[in-house]
Design a protein around this motif. Structure first.
Motif, short mmCIF file in Angstrom:
data_model
loop_
_atom_site.label_atom_id
_atom_site.label_comp_id
_atom_site.label_asym_id
_atom_site.label_seq_id
_atom_site.Cartn_x
_atom_site.Cartn_y
_atom_site.Cartn_z
N ALA A 1 0.83 -1.21 0.00
CA ALA A 1 0.00 0.00 0.00
C ALA A 1 0.86 1.25 0.00
O ALA A 1 0.52 2.25 -0.64
CB ALA A 1 -0.92 -0.01 1.22
N ASP A 2 1.99 1.22 0.69
CA ASP A 2 2.89 2.37 0.73
C ASP A 2 3.48 2.64 -0.66
O ASP A 2 3.51 3.80 -1.13
CB ASP A 2 4.00 2.09 1.74
N ARG A 3 3.93 1.57 -1.33
CA ARG A 3 4.47 1.75 -2.68
C ARG A 3 3.39 2.22 -3.65
O ARG A 3 3.63 3.06 -4.54
CB ARG A 3 5.09 0.44 -3.17
N SER A 4 2.17 1.68 -3.50
CA SER A 4 1.07 2.08 -4.39
C SER A 4 0.74 3.55 -4.22
O SER A 4 0.52 4.27 -5.22
CB SER A 4 -0.16 1.22 -4.09
N LEU A 5 0.73 4.03 -2.98
CA LEU A 5 0.44 5.45 -2.74
C LEU A 5 1.54 6.33 -3.34
O LEU A 5 1.26 7.37 -3.96
CB LEU A 5 0.31 5.69 -1.24
N HIS A 6 2.79 5.91 -3.18
CA HIS A 6 3.90 6.69 -3.73
C HIS A 6 3.80 6.80 -5.25
O HIS A 6 3.93 7.90 -5.83
CB HIS A 6 5.22 6.03 -3.32
N LEU A 7 3.50 5.67 -5.91
CA LEU A 7 3.38 5.69 -7.38
C LEU A 7 2.16 6.47 -7.83
O LEU A 7 2.21 7.16 -8.87
CB LEU A 7 3.31 4.25 -7.89
N SER A 8 1.07 6.39 -7.09
CA SER A 8 -0.14 7.14 -7.47
C SER A 8 0.11 8.64 -7.41
O SER A 8 -0.35 9.39 -8.28
CB SER A 8 -1.30 6.77 -6.54
N ARG A 9 0.84 9.09 -6.42
CA ARG A 9 1.14 10.52 -6.33
C ARG A 9 2.05 10.96 -7.49
O ARG A 9 1.86 12.04 -8.07
CB ARG A 9 1.82 10.81 -4.98
N ARG A 10 3.04 10.13 -7.80
CA ARG A 10 3.92 10.46 -8.93
C ARG A 10 3.12 10.55 -10.22
O ARG A 10 3.31 11.48 -11.04
CB ARG A 10 5.02 9.40 -9.06
#
Length: 486
Positions: free
Chosen positions: A419-428
């Motif tokens: 979930a942390d990686r998904s949030l980071h990629l979604s913001r990018r």
């Protein structure tokens, strides 16, 4: 004749005192059998559990927190319910001494002063030669004493003493169980406060993430690439998430108040509780008592066994009531109308006696009492078996939960990382315009749920370890009563 009776009675009294009675009726208590070799727990708890004799008395020290140790010590010393339980134990022990005293000769002294008129006519003195005799009036002073001894031929007093001792042991075990329960509740409450502190800290971090989303949407709108709807969506999530903080802070206040109650103090005297789960060590291995050791270790099982012992002794008491009883005794008195001559031997009188009491007809009361005592013993035996069954079931359930917690925690860690990686990629992706704000918000919600679920699993694991310690730990040492506050 009287001298012959007294001469025979005194040696009889001495021999009975030495023999302590003739027989003891009723069943003798036999401890319940230990669990069979096949008896065991439904689960072994995985690698974290070590089956042996069980944890040490101060099991809470396995969490490696001096602050937790202090809280437990304060609770064991200051909890008012424990103080009441210890006082009840003192009462039960004093009852042993009271019942034991009945087996010894009973010695009493008496003194009496009176003014009386003697009715001589009642004794056949109506007068002489036609002259009536007036009834004399005078003062009478009496001092004396007596001794009596119940031979306890069929062991009623001995069974009563056995029953009192078993009841005192049951109260001692109940007091041990109360100390164990209070220690467990303190540990559970401290861990709950730690989890709430972590939950509040996590929520504040998530609010920071929400604020970051708001900043991203505002920056895109200011750059002409975003819309007001995106900004409002991010602001809505920030406001919604922020609404949970007051509830968590209220739960924290209630948790602190509950901990203060357990310690026997007011919340204002509690001191700081700004610790988190990371301040505690999760024991790498938990020593769990084997079934054969559990029945000799858990205070509630030992209490049930002591109550069974008391009930069996009660059958003996009720049985002895069906048989005759003999009491031996003697008394000596000094009576005179002149108080200054009360010690003169010519005013001496004595009495030596033996009394027999045998039940003949009581309307079935004595037999009903015996049947009732036997039914109480059967009930106590069934309650003992139920306590043992529930104890085994509780330990089995906690062992299973501990193994499940280990697997679930690993899965929650993995989910939180994804979930942390998904949030980071979604913001990018949102920043470069490849996706909308809804994708970011969805990823943010998934991240929040994953973080909170991970926290909940961690606290459940800590709590289950604490419950397992309580389920297999021994109780409080009654010798600690010497150090307990009055």
């Amino acid at each position: 004749m009287k001298r012959t009776f007294a001469t025979a009675l005194i040696p009889l009294l001495g021999s009975c005192l030495l023999a302590g009675g003739c027989t003891t009726v009723g069943p003798d208590f036999t401890p319940p059998p230990e669990p069979s070799a096949e008896a065991g727990y439904a689960d072994d708890g995985g690698e974290r559990v070590v089956l042996n004799e069980g944890p040490e008395g101060q099991w809470w020290k396995a969490f490696g927190s001096p602050q937790l140790d202090t809280f437990v010590s304060r609770a064991l010393a200051g909890n008012h319910s424990l103080a009441a339980s210890r006082a009840t134990l003192v009462k039960a022990r004093e009852r042993i001494a009271a019942v034991a005293g009945r087996r010894l000769p009973q010695v009493d002294a008496q003194a009496r002063g009176e003014y009386q008129r003697v009715n001589l006519a009642a004794f056949g003195f109506d007068g002489f030669s036609g002259q009536s005799i007036s009834n004399p009036e005078f003062d009478l002073y009496t001092v004396g004493g007596g001794v009596s001894y119940d031979l306890d031929l069929f062991g009623k007093n001995r069974r009563a003493l056995e029953q009192a001792a078993a009841q005192a042991e049951a109260q001692e075990r109940a007091t041990s169980a109360a100390h164990l329960v209070i220690a467990g509740r303190v540990v559970s409450q401290v861990l709950a406060i730690a989890a709430l502190n972590d939950r509040i800290a996590t929520e504040r971090k998530l609010l920071s993430e929400d604020e970051r989303n708001v900043s991203l949407t505002q920056a895109r709108r200011n750059a002409g690439a975003g819309t007001l709807v995106e900004v409002l969506s991010a602001q809505g999530q920030l406001a919604g998430d922020g609404a949970s903080l007051p509830s968590l802070e209220q739960q924290l206040a209630e948790g602190r108040a509950m901990l203060a109650v357990l310690l026997g103090i007011s919340p204002g005297q509690l001191g700081p509780t700004d610790f988190g789960l990371d301040d505690f060590i999760l024991p790498a291995s938990v020593p769990v008592a084997l079934p054969s050791a559990l029945v000799h270790k858990r205070p509630d099982i030992l209490e049930a066994e002591a109550r069974l012992h008391a009930a069996v002794a009660g059958v003996g008491v009720a049985t002895a009531e069906l048989y005759p009883d003999i009491t031996l005794g003697a008394s000596i008195t000094q009576s005179t109308s002149e108080p200054d001559r009360i010690a003169d031997t010519k005013f001496n009188a004595f009495d030596v006696f033996a009394g027999l009491t045998a039940p003949i007809f009581h309307g079935g009361t004595l037999k009903a009492n015996k049947r009732g005592a036997e039914a109480e013993a059967r009930a106590a035996a069934a309650e003992y078996r139920q306590v043992v069954t529930e104890a085994f079931g509780q330990v089995s359930s906690l062992l299973s939960a501990l193994e499940s917690d280990t697997r679930e925690l690993a899965a929650r860690h993995e989910a939180a990382g994804i979930a942390d990686r998904s949030l980071h990629l979604s913001r990018r992706s949102f920043q470069v315009g490849n996706s909308g704000i809804l994708q970011v918000l969805d990823a943010s919600r998934s991240y929040q749920r994953a973080r909170l679920s991970l926290l909940e699993t961690r606290i459940r694991q800590y709590q289950n370890v604490a419950r397992l310690y309580v389920a297999t730990a021994g109780g409080w040492d009654p010798k600690d009563m010497d150090d307990a506050p009055e």
